[in-house]
Write an enzyme that holds these catalytic residues in place. Structure first.
Site, mmCIF file in Angstrom:
data_model
loop_
_atom_site.group_PDB
_atom_site.id
_atom_site.type_symbol
_atom_site.label_atom_id
_atom_site.label_comp_id
_atom_site.label_asym_id
_atom_site.label_seq_id
_atom_site.Cartn_x
_atom_site.Cartn_y
_atom_site.Cartn_z
ATOM 1 C CG ASN A 118 -15.813 49.278 91.191
ATOM 2 O OD1 ASN A 118 -14.876 49.111 90.411
ATOM 3 N ND2 ASN A 118 -16.812 48.435 91.282
ATOM 4 C CG ASP A 156 -16.501 40.902 85.302
ATOM 5 O OD1 ASP A 156 -16.149 42.056 85.591
ATOM 6 O OD2 ASP A 156 -17.502 40.352 85.802
ATOM 7 C CG HIS A 181 -14.728 38.823 95.980
ATOM 8 N ND1 HIS A 181 -14.831 40.078 96.526
ATOM 9 C CD2 HIS A 181 -15.391 38.877 94.800
ATOM 10 C CE1 HIS A 181 -15.530 40.852 95.717
ATOM 11 N NE2 HIS A 181 -15.876 40.147 94.655
ATOM 12 C CG PHE A 237 -22.650 39.867 93.362
ATOM 13 C CD1 PHE A 237 -23.524 39.023 92.686
ATOM 14 C CD2 PHE A 237 -23.170 40.729 94.324
ATOM 15 C CE1 PHE A 237 -24.881 39.033 92.969
ATOM 16 C CE2 PHE A 237 -24.530 40.748 94.610
ATOM 17 C CZ PHE A 237 -25.388 39.899 93.931
ATOM 18 N N GLY A 238 -18.805 37.774 92.109
ATOM 19 C CA GLY A 238 -17.632 37.842 91.251
ATOM 20 C C GLY A 238 -16.706 36.653 91.364
ATOM 21 C CG HIS A 259 -22.579 46.298 85.895
ATOM 22 N ND1 HIS A 259 -21.761 45.207 85.944
ATOM 23 C CD2 HIS A 259 -23.726 45.916 86.498
ATOM 24 C CE1 HIS A 259 -22.376 44.209 86.557
ATOM 25 N NE2 HIS A 259 -23.579 44.615 86.904
#
Lengths: 430, 321
Positions: A100, A309, A313, A327-328, A184
């Protein structure tokens, strides 16, 4: 003459065979020539580079099931170059990159781009997922047959595949090509919030993502797997009930696999504290009882693998009000020490923790020669000191982005050297 | 006047059906009777002969779905038997379901027809009509249910080439899910003792297809291995847009019939297609036009004879009542 490296006096652990013994390992070129107790009792062969392991652990390099590597389209967060350096520092020798990106990796050209960039970077092995649906829009199948032939390691949209009719067809279609769908599991119509639904979210006035969003999608998918005979892997398991659902499904003989990531066994929603955006993850950090259930799921094998995972960012996407933050979190360099934390606490045997990081994820990806010590197999290795304490410092991570949710956490277990195809791609400086 | 082949055969009593709604319900002797009779009409057609055994009879082609080939074939068949044939094309959108279909049937019934040839987009529509009219109803294709005359003409084509259907291995390839041709052929080939395989991506197979006495294959390599007959199905182009299949090129790469994939079939295996073909989608042009292997045009020729046999038996049975 072929380059040779002799690893002397190491604690050799190969979770695939259960081997755990002090001995030596000889690398010739890109392959493991031989290994075992007393192999080099009479010293390293002449001309070989000597690495005295001093009793530290030498195991297969870690295989990371899922990571975002920034390319193409998010080079301000991460590049394949910086991701590779960070992964190598974390003892990861092979990783599977998420599709993605921008543009989405949903065609042959995208796959070839990742393969070319990985070749140029030549640090860790990078495999590429292809999107399961075009543009990851969840509406149309991608060319699964052609993409698999071109080397796609699996099929995922990164985010949830929501439409049940499409999921059914995906599982059925991909199974004809022996391909796995990596889901997911999160029902988007229930998961509109920004953190775990519960007391914390209520106090903070933030929208909640109920654990049931994960459980419902998971249960739906398991029924579709039964119906289609498809191959399925659930990513990022985060709730106690998900663990129960998967445990029961496996007991019924349904062939599925799943993974979790360190935040889900090392942190809880309490860590969000005062709107700390570095703790905004997808799925969200859950309650402490969920966290404990994840640990139990890892211990009894319900949860097969542990992934980084890795979700880089930049500062700007985290220095905003909580609801607007991305998110993340990054995860390569904290993967091994956080897994070892469970070992040091006595919650997981070392062999089980390493299995979840090496041959099991390799098998899930169909990479049958990776994640294990094999004579003649690829020399992908990590040498680490399982006991050495250190403190995570986000600023010192090799990843381009520093959005780490373990900043300043004291951990135990340090990667000393990482070897990919016989080449040393990382050595600890201190 | 040509001699009526049916009389020569003298086996009219063995065909007891009022309608031809599907292959289901037919027996091997009944299918053989139809094929024997059709064989004679093939000869008659080739000799340029015409019969008048259905002179004065009225046959209506009632097509709720577009069709050129099947409708023309039925029309020719009726005319070559001397019947009056009228085409009624009904625009599907202007006809309401349920009662209106029955109203149409009752209206036609009042006109004293001898046979009604029906094509409808809904499975079971010919059955609904058959329950309401006094004439013979022939199913010319209903939804995803059956297309019996197509299966019969396929059987005749095979029988004329290879002598028998018994013991042959037939691979039916492509969009089984949406295909009435596949369903009729599966039934007929099983009744006649052939081994049937279906070859398709899982998204183009109906659920429980394995229960229909077929071997299920998802790869042309295993599905075509040692096959005597390779039957390709037409793939509707709207299936290619991502819901059932990712793309045309992927479909052709893995499921389109070309010489590479055909290489594992028996040497000289016959290639069939109900038409109209999508060249370069489900079948390569070189294979489709291979005069030694492809019997696609012969299928069209034999279609007229098969429909003559069906109309002959059913309309004359109707008179006997």
């Amino acid at each position: 003459m072929t380059h040779r490296t002799a690893f002397l006096n190491a604690r050799l652990i190969d979770p695939a065979t259960g081997m755990d013994a002090v001995g030596d390992l000889l690398v010739e070129g890109s392959r493991i020539a031989d290994f075992g107790p007393g192999l080099l009792a009479n010293g390293a062969p002449e001309g070989a580079e000597r690495v005295d392991c001093a009793g530290l652990t030498l195991s297969p390099g870690l295989v990371d099931l899922r990571a975002a590597v920034g390319e193409p389209g998010f080079e301000h967060n991460e590049t394949i170059q910086t991701a590779s350096r960070s992964a190598a520092a974390g003892g990861i020798t092979a990783l599977a990159a998420l599709p993605n990106t921008d543009p989405v990796i949903d065609d042959l050209a995208g796959l070839e781009f990742i393969a070319r960039r990985a070749r140029e970077t030549k640090r860790v092995k990078i495999f590429a997922y292809a999107a399961a649906t075009r543009e990851t829009a969840g509406k149309e199948l991608t060319e699964i047959g052609l993409l698999a032939e071109a080397g796609a390691i699996g099929f995922t949209d990164g985010g949830p595949i929501a439409d049940p009719a499409l999921m059914r067809r995906l599982l059925a279609y991909a199974s004809a090509f022996g391909q796995t769908i990596f889901q997911h599991p999160s029902e988007p119509r229930l998961a509109g919030g920004v953190m775990n639904a519960g007391e914390m979210a209520t106090r903070l006035g933030l929208g909640g993502i109920p654990g049931m969003a994960e459980v419902i999608m998971l249960e739906r998918d398991l029924r579709l797997v039964e119906m289609t005979g498809g191959r399925y892997h659930a990513a990022n398991i985060s709730t106690a009930e998900s663990v129960n659902v998967i445990r029961r499904a496996k007991a019924r003989g349904i062939r599925i696999t799943c993974d979790t990531a360190p935040p889900y066994f090392a942190l809880t929603e309490r860590d969000v504290g005062d709107y700390r955006t570095f703790f905004k993850l997808s799925p969200p950090l859950r309650s402490d009882s969920d966290r404990q259930a994840i640990v139990e799921g890892l211990a009894d094998g319900t949860i097969d693998a542990i992934t980084s995972d890795h979700q880089p960012h930049d500062q700007d996407s985290k220095r905003v009000p909580f609801a607007q933050a991305a998110f993340g979190a990054v995860g390569f360099e904290t993967l091994l020490p956080l897994a070892l934390e469970l070992v040091h606490k006595g919650q997981l045997p070392l062999s089980r923790a390493l299995a979840a990081l090496t041959h099991i994820p390799a098998d899930i990806l169909g990479l049958k020669s990776l994640g294990r010590l094999t004579k003649g197999g690829p020399a992908d290795l990590v040498l680490f000191d399982a006991d050495r304490p250190w403190c995570v410092e986000a600023d010192k991570l090799a990843s381009k982005s520093k959005n780490c949710c373990f900043d300043r956490r004291p951990v135990q277990g340090m990667v000393m050297r990482t070897v990919v195809d016989g080449r040393t791609v990382f050595t600890h400086a201190g | 006047m040509a001699t009526h082949p049916h009389d020569i055969d003298g086996r009219a009593e063995t065909f007891h059906h009022r309608h031809l709604l599907g292959i289901t319900g037919l027996t091997a002797p009944e299918i053989n009777l139809l094929l024997d009779l059709a064989d004679r009409y093939v000869d008659q057609n080739r000799a340029g002969g015409k019969s008048d055994i259905l002179a004065g009879r009225t046959i209506v082609n009632l097509f709720f779905e577009n069709s050129t080939r099947t409708r023309t074939s039925f029309e020719l068949a009726a005319r070559r038997l001397g019947a009056d044939c009228i085409n009624m094309s009904v625009d599907g959108s202007s006809v309401k379901k349920g009662e209106t279909l029955i109203d149409t049937a009752m209206t036609l019934n009042a006109m004293h027809l001898d046979a009604l040839v029906v094509r409808h987009q809904e499975s079971g529509a010919p059955k609904l009509l058959a329950d309401k009219v006094n004439c013979a109803v022939l199913n010319a294709g209903d939804g995803q249910h059956e297309h019996p005359t197509q299966a019969l003409l396929d059987a005749l084509t095979i029988r004329r080439r290879l002598g028998t259907l018994k013991g042959l291995t037939v691979a039916i390839c492509g969009d089984i899910l949406h295909s009435r041709v596949a369903r009729s052929n599966i039934h007929l080939l099983n009744i006649m003792g052939a081994q049937v395989r279906v070859v398709a991506p899982p998204t183009l197979l109906p659920s429980a297809i394995g229960e229909l006495s077929v071997e299920v294959h998802h790869s042309m390599k295993t599905g075509l291995k040692d096959a005597d007959i390779v039957m390709m199905l037409r793939l509707q182009l709207e299936r290619m847009q991502g819901q059932f299949l990712p793309s045309q090129r992927e479909y052709f790469r893995f499921f389109g019939l070309d010489y590479d994939k055909l290489a594992v079939a028996k040497p000289g295996a016959l290639i069939m297609h109900p038409g109209p073909m999508n060249r370069g989608v489900e079948i390569d042009s070189l294979v489709a036009d291979d005069i030694h292997r492809s019997v696609i045009l012969q299928q069209v020729e034999l279609g007229v004879a098969v429909r003559m046999a069906c109309l002959d038996l059913l309309v004359r049975n109707g008179t006997n009542r």
